[in-house]
Design an enzyme around this catalytic site. Structure first.
Site, PDB file in Angstrom:
ATOM      1  N   ASP A  89       3.284   0.715   2.632  1.00  0.00           N
ATOM      2  CA  ASP A  89       3.238  -0.732   2.486  1.00  0.00           C
ATOM      3  C   ASP A  89       2.375  -1.121   1.292  1.00  0.00           C
ATOM      4  O   ASP A  89       1.682  -0.292   0.698  1.00  0.00           O
ATOM      5  CB  ASP A  89       2.796  -1.417   3.786  1.00  0.00           C
ATOM      6  N   VAL A  90       2.400  -2.388   0.948  1.00  0.00           N
ATOM      7  CA  VAL A  90       1.782  -2.861  -0.292  1.00  0.00           C
ATOM      8  C   VAL A  90       0.285  -2.564  -0.336  1.00  0.00           C
ATOM      9  O   VAL A  90      -0.276  -2.335  -1.411  1.00  0.00           O
ATOM     10  CB  VAL A  90       2.054  -4.376  -0.483  1.00  0.00           C
TER      11      VAL A  90
END
Length: 318
Positions: free
Chosen positions: A173-174
């Site tokens: 994820d980011v």
């Protein structure tokens, strides 16, 4: 396996603390200019490995051994566009196979002639070893082909793959950094990501607070999340400073934000999450955030063998 093996020296949790955080910068939606990732330079292996790597690079599989695949898959693997785009082109009658309009479900092999929008397409076939890259993903980067908000993606940062297409093995994820495996072989990516392969993922986790010994045991026994039960294969305390504590955890799944949610179950917030190993491939100790290392042919062959795949990506016959 060279730079990507478990033989790499492990990083102490202080190494992760001392790295500078990437600076954030506003992005407009006009395809921002992104600096390409730098390649990690390593010393050449011994001559025996160099000779074997060269032989592997020069080896080609007989085209007659390559089985036909779905048209949209062949086009996407050759870098023409995504599978979804290729399906749209086929439905719109823009793809011809041997002079006839293609339909969804058509399969093509090396002997077939394909044109797209009137242009002949030179399809790329897996007649040699694929390319495999180990990328040290930074926080703030997305693992996606296209972001409506114009944020930086890992594909903006990686080198171009000539006449083929990079495929990421899973996602981070980011806000997660660390090891990301990227390859030109969709078959290899699918193999490594498939639940039946049960590839271990190891993470270094920094949390605000500290787990009790009984909570750590419960994490290995299993906790109930909103999308079902989850558990760590192993969890080891790594120490910490002040309110921050580090842990090493190993998990065999790749569910969305699973590691973070496991700690949130005990009201602990994850402040850093770094993937340090995927299967038998470790994050090289010298690979800084934003850098990549490309496996040599001997190392790629070892990955294919570990994945129980042939050079072309087919499952080995038992």
């Amino acid at each position: 396996m060279g730079q990507g093996s478990q033989g790499e020296p492990r990083r102490d949790f202080r190494d992760w603390n001392d790295e500078r955080q990437p600076t954030s910068r506003p992005q407009d939606k006009r395809a921002p200019k992104v600096e390409r990732a730098k390649k990690l330079r390593v010393r050449d292996p011994n001559q025996q490995i160099l000779d074997r790597a060269q032989r592997l690079r020069d080896t080609r599989v007989d085209m007659e051994q390559i089985e036909p695949v779905r048209l949209q898959k062949a086009l996407a693997a050759s870098g023409v566009g995504s599978r979804r785009e290729m399906e749209e082109w086929i439905e719109a009658g823009l793809i011809l196979v041997n002079g006839k309009k293609a339909t969804l479900g058509d399969r093509v092999g090396p002997q077939d002639r394909v044109t797209a929008k009137g242009n002949p397409i030179r399809l790329k076939w897996p007649d040699r070893l694929p390319r495999v890259i180990l990328y040290h993903k930074q926080e703030g980067e997305l693992v996606t082909r296209d972001d409506p908000e114009g944020r930086v993606t890992i594909f903006d940062r990686l080198p171009q793959a000539k006449s083929s297409r990079w495929v990421a093995v899973g996602r981070l994820d980011v806000n997660t950094s660390g090891l990301l495996i990227v390859t030109t072989s969709g078959e290899l990516a699918n193999r490594l990501m498939h639940p039946s392969f049960e590839a271990e993922r190891e993470y270094a986790v920094r949390v605000l607070g500290q787990l009790e010994p009984e909570q750590m045991k419960e994490m290995t026994r299993g906790v109930e999340l909103e999308d079902g039960p989850a558990h760590f294969q192993r969890i080891v305390e790594q120490g910490g400073e002040g309110v921050n504590h580090w842990y090493r955890v190993v998990i065999k799944e790749g569910r969305n934000r699973e590691v973070r949610r496991m700690f949130e179950h005990f009201d602990l917030t994850v402040s850093r999450l770094i993937r340090v190993r995927f299967g038998n491939i470790g994050l090289p100790a010298r690979l800084k955030r934003g850098q990549f290392y490309e496996l040599n042919s001997a190392e790629v062959a070892a990955v294919m063998k570990w994945s129980d795949l042939t050079v072309t990506g087919r499952a080995k016959s038992r």
